[in-house]
Design an enzyme around this catalytic site. Sequence first.
Site, PDB file in Angstrom:
ATOM      1  N   ASP A  15       0.388  -1.269   0.013  1.00  0.00           N
ATOM      2  CA  ASP A  15       0.107   0.185   0.062  1.00  0.00           C
ATOM      3  C   ASP A  15       0.565   1.139  -0.170  1.00  0.00           C
ATOM      4  O   ASP A  15       0.775   2.333  -1.468  1.00  0.00           O
ATOM      5  CB  ASP A  15      -1.089   0.067   0.698  1.00  0.00           C
ATOM      6  CG  ASP A  15      -2.026  -0.616   1.422  1.00  0.00           C
ATOM      7  OD1 ASP A  15      -2.548  -2.325   0.195  1.00  0.00           O
ATOM      8  OD2 ASP A  15      -2.753  -1.906   2.318  1.00  0.00           O
ATOM      9  N   ARG A  95      -1.108   2.936  17.197  1.00  0.00           N
ATOM     10  CA  ARG A  95      -1.524   3.960  16.402  1.00  0.00           C
ATOM     11  C   ARG A  95      -1.589   5.565  17.233  1.00  0.00           C
ATOM     12  O   ARG A  95      -0.766   6.215  16.307  1.00  0.00           O
ATOM     13  CB  ARG A  95      -2.961   3.675  16.183  1.00  0.00           C
ATOM     14  CG  ARG A  95      -3.176   2.667  14.833  1.00  0.00           C
ATOM     15  CD  ARG A  95      -2.134   2.428  14.355  1.00  0.00           C
ATOM     16  NE  ARG A  95      -2.135   1.161  13.177  1.00  0.00           N
ATOM     17  CZ  ARG A  95      -1.209   0.731  13.263  1.00  0.00           C
ATOM     18  NH1 ARG A  95       0.436   0.170  13.500  1.00  0.00           N
ATOM     19  NH2 ARG A  95      -1.294  -1.263  12.511  1.00  0.00           N
ATOM     20  N   ASP A 124      -7.916   1.279  11.634  1.00  0.00           N
ATOM     21  CA  ASP A 124      -6.987   2.117  11.729  1.00  0.00           C
ATOM     22  C   ASP A 124      -6.684   3.662  11.137  1.00  0.00           C
ATOM     23  O   ASP A 124      -6.437   4.784  12.103  1.00  0.00           O
ATOM     24  CB  ASP A 124      -5.715   1.882  11.693  1.00  0.00           C
ATOM     25  CG  ASP A 124      -5.473   0.177  11.626  1.00  0.00           C
ATOM     26  OD1 ASP A 124      -5.438  -0.116  13.612  1.00  0.00           O
ATOM     27  OD2 ASP A 124      -4.335  -0.765  11.305  1.00  0.00           O
ATOM     28  N   SER A 176      -3.098 -11.157   7.489  1.00  0.00           N
ATOM     29  CA  SER A 176      -2.724  -9.706   6.778  1.00  0.00           C
ATOM     30  C   SER A 176      -2.546  -9.746   8.373  1.00  0.00           C
ATOM     31  O   SER A 176      -3.509  -9.918   9.335  1.00  0.00           O
ATOM     32  CB  SER A 176      -4.443  -8.984   7.062  1.00  0.00           C
ATOM     33  OG  SER A 176      -4.258  -7.911   7.462  1.00  0.00           O
TER      34      SER A 176
END
Length: 404
Positions: A15, A95, A124, A176
């Site tokens: 990504d 995060r 997220d 993932s």
Amino acid sequence: MSKMKILLAYSGGLDTTIIIPWLKENYDCEVIAVAADVGQGEELAPLNEKAIKSGASKIFIEDLTDEFVTDYIFPTLKADAVYEGKYLLGTSFARPIIAKRLVEIARREGAEAICHGCTGKGNDQVRFELTIKALAPDMKIIAPWRIWDIKSREEEIEYAKARGLDVPVTKKHPYSMDRNIWHLSHEGSDLEDPWNEPKDEMLMICNPISKTPDKPEYVEIEFEKGIPTTVNGKKKSPVEILTVLNEIGAKHGVGVADMVENRLVGMKSRGVYENPAGEILYYAHRNLEEITLDRQTYHYKELVAVKFAELVYDGNWFTPLREALSAFVDSTQETVTGTVRLKLFKGRISGAGVKSPYSLYDMEIATFGEDDVYDQKDSEGFINLFGLPLKVRAKMLQRHKEGK
């Protein structure tokens, strides 16, 4: 006129690899990449070359591990915060610290926007953006997955190949994953069907139960004001404590949680988490609180733990309520000092002893043997008063039943 500067939360994955050229093609901009080390155990040095090759003007690789453990993990541990009874919040509280550093570097570099690679289906995106809004309300946020035309992983790969970029999709693991010093999460592939049992070969930290030792192992952990300081008699730094307990717990298959959780964005998601040190520390911390907190505080703190976990999960770290709850939690931890002994065996943890100089457990009162402290006749009056509302209500119901 100078180009717009955009700061990108960069991991080196597919990504964020293609986001760099995408930003440059869609904005007249310079892209500055920032990679955060929160103890994920990966070699981050190659990201320097990779980011520049993809078109970034520069990259910052930030080691946030110590701060992550001290300022995010331990406050959550002290709160006993667990999301929906199983999830120890490994991704959730990573995060905010990453986003906080993004804001700091964006300010220093004069960036006008911060970009992230989160999808529109995940939690997220909320966690990153709430932190940015709380710390830099004027900062523009760019989320490519919500605005670009790319719809699949296959299209991402084609996009990268067309621009001569290395495609980082060679990992054998089909899941993932998100990893840091606290946990490793697995989602996707066969886990998307809740009927499928997780495969042993999926585990990358913990031993499957079939490969754990046939003898239990004991571990002793000392706490000072709710924070672990010593393992098996040896004083260690916060990072060292997690490292050692991860090794011990993983050997015995401790800390594997399989759950279907309620995502903030409205869907249910199935994930498997490996969290050996976390499971050990939560068990030990609660064990110590059992003897050091009074009944009212202990029970109220259980309510706070649920709300604290929800705040962290939802990305509300930098909020007045989370800060206020942390202040309450800190006040409860003044006497949470002592030593806990645990037994680890075949994926299970059991208590094997607890002691504290602030213990509220009084053996002289609690004993089933003869004592001169507790007058058992006193309980009759207590029960009469405690049960008085029940007695009054029962009489009222009896009168109505008899038509009086």
